[in-house]
Write a protein that holds these residues in place. Sequence first.
Motif, mmCIF file in Angstrom:
data_model
loop_
_atom_site.group_PDB
_atom_site.id
_atom_site.type_symbol
_atom_site.label_atom_id
_atom_site.label_comp_id
_atom_site.label_asym_id
_atom_site.label_seq_id
_atom_site.Cartn_x
_atom_site.Cartn_y
_atom_site.Cartn_z
ATOM 1 N N GLU A 27 46.430 -117.865 -44.635
ATOM 2 C CA GLU A 27 47.492 -117.422 -43.511
ATOM 3 C C GLU A 27 46.115 -118.252 -41.706
ATOM 4 N N GLU A 28 44.800 -117.655 -42.720
ATOM 5 C CA GLU A 28 43.766 -118.335 -41.274
ATOM 6 C C GLU A 28 44.147 -120.103 -41.381
ATOM 7 N N PHE A 29 44.370 -120.659 -42.708
ATOM 8 C CA PHE A 29 44.113 -122.204 -42.585
ATOM 9 C C PHE A 29 45.533 -122.469 -42.216
ATOM 10 N N VAL A 30 46.568 -121.898 -42.379
ATOM 11 C CA VAL A 30 47.862 -122.476 -42.205
ATOM 12 C C VAL A 30 47.628 -122.732 -40.392
ATOM 13 N N LEU A 31 47.521 -121.593 -39.846
ATOM 14 C CA LEU A 31 47.369 -121.360 -38.202
ATOM 15 C C LEU A 31 46.515 -122.476 -38.432
ATOM 16 N N ALA A 32 45.194 -122.540 -38.864
ATOM 17 C CA ALA A 32 44.325 -123.727 -38.036
ATOM 18 C C ALA A 32 45.614 -125.288 -37.889
ATOM 19 N N GLN A 33 45.983 -125.441 -39.628
ATOM 20 C CA GLN A 33 46.668 -126.679 -39.890
ATOM 21 C C GLN A 33 48.041 -127.304 -38.861
ATOM 22 N N ASN A 35 48.375 -125.745 -35.601
ATOM 23 C CA ASN A 35 47.245 -125.462 -34.246
ATOM 24 C C ASN A 35 48.906 -123.859 -33.254
ATOM 25 N N ARG A 36 49.261 -123.474 -34.266
ATOM 26 C CA ARG A 36 49.835 -121.540 -33.993
ATOM 27 C C ARG A 36 49.020 -120.912 -33.957
ATOM 28 N N THR A 37 49.029 -119.344 -32.906
ATOM 29 C CA THR A 37 48.537 -118.714 -33.160
ATOM 30 C C THR A 37 49.138 -117.393 -33.781
ATOM 31 N N ARG A 38 49.887 -117.821 -34.528
ATOM 32 C CA ARG A 38 51.329 -116.688 -35.324
ATOM 33 C C ARG A 38 51.612 -117.193 -36.365
ATOM 34 N N LEU A 39 52.239 -116.491 -37.388
ATOM 35 C CA LEU A 39 53.276 -117.006 -38.151
ATOM 36 C C LEU A 39 53.945 -117.174 -38.203
ATOM 37 N N ILE A 40 55.828 -118.278 -38.546
ATOM 38 C CA ILE A 40 56.554 -118.021 -38.483
ATOM 39 C C ILE A 40 56.635 -117.829 -40.053
ATOM 40 N N PRO A 41 58.125 -117.197 -39.938
ATOM 41 C CA PRO A 41 58.990 -116.932 -41.208
ATOM 42 C C PRO A 41 58.955 -117.886 -41.709
ATOM 43 N N GLN A 42 59.452 -119.068 -41.450
ATOM 44 C CA GLN A 42 59.525 -120.590 -42.484
ATOM 45 C C GLN A 42 57.990 -120.787 -43.364
ATOM 46 N N ALA A 78 46.107 -128.202 -52.904
ATOM 47 C CA ALA A 78 47.688 -128.044 -53.568
ATOM 48 C C ALA A 78 48.414 -128.689 -53.728
ATOM 49 N N PRO A 79 49.458 -128.781 -54.071
ATOM 50 C CA PRO A 79 50.826 -129.551 -53.917
ATOM 51 C C PRO A 79 50.926 -130.161 -52.582
ATOM 52 N N LYS A 80 51.587 -131.382 -53.385
ATOM 53 C CA LYS A 80 51.889 -132.096 -52.024
ATOM 54 C C LYS A 80 52.520 -131.331 -50.991
ATOM 55 N N GLN A 81 53.844 -130.967 -51.877
ATOM 56 C CA GLN A 81 54.894 -129.770 -50.195
ATOM 57 C C GLN A 81 54.441 -128.720 -49.780
ATOM 58 N N ILE A 82 53.454 -128.407 -50.166
ATOM 59 C CA ILE A 82 52.148 -127.141 -49.002
ATOM 60 C C ILE A 82 52.225 -128.163 -47.956
ATOM 61 N N TYR A 83 51.889 -129.500 -48.564
ATOM 62 C CA TYR A 83 51.318 -129.642 -47.020
ATOM 63 C C TYR A 83 52.207 -129.900 -46.032
ATOM 64 N N THR A 85 55.526 -129.085 -46.094
ATOM 65 C CA THR A 85 55.659 -128.172 -45.112
ATOM 66 C C THR A 85 54.894 -127.572 -44.163
ATOM 67 N N ILE A 86 53.499 -127.490 -44.340
ATOM 68 C CA ILE A 86 53.124 -127.513 -43.254
ATOM 69 C C ILE A 86 53.199 -128.349 -41.446
#
Length: 101
Positions: A27-33, A35-42, A78-83, A85-86
């Motif tokens: 979660e910290e990785f996704v938030l840092a990538q 630029n968010r402070t909270r995780l969205i459902p998507q 990680a698979p390209k689809q993850i990046y 989506t991020i």
Amino acid sequence: MTEIEKLKKLTGESDEELLSILLNDAEEFVLAQTNRTRLIPQLQKTVRDLTVIAYNRRGTEGENSRSEGGESYSFNDAPKQIYDTIKQFRLARVGGKVYEA
């Protein structure tokens, strides 16, 4: 069903503390990538996918490939689809600030 319960089903792991650590790291990785402070459902599934990848890669950190008993394994990022989506949910910085709704 909580994220930890989903991860238990996906991995077969019963150690909730381990799963929680891996989930928080993802979660910290996704938030840092993004630029968010909270995780969205998507992005929940993306975090879960990264957690499963991290779980499966335990003990092989830093390796690109391995050969054991006549079998060869190669490790990719990680698979390209993850990046993809991020990147899709990344917030842009304007004047050094990020505006999150």
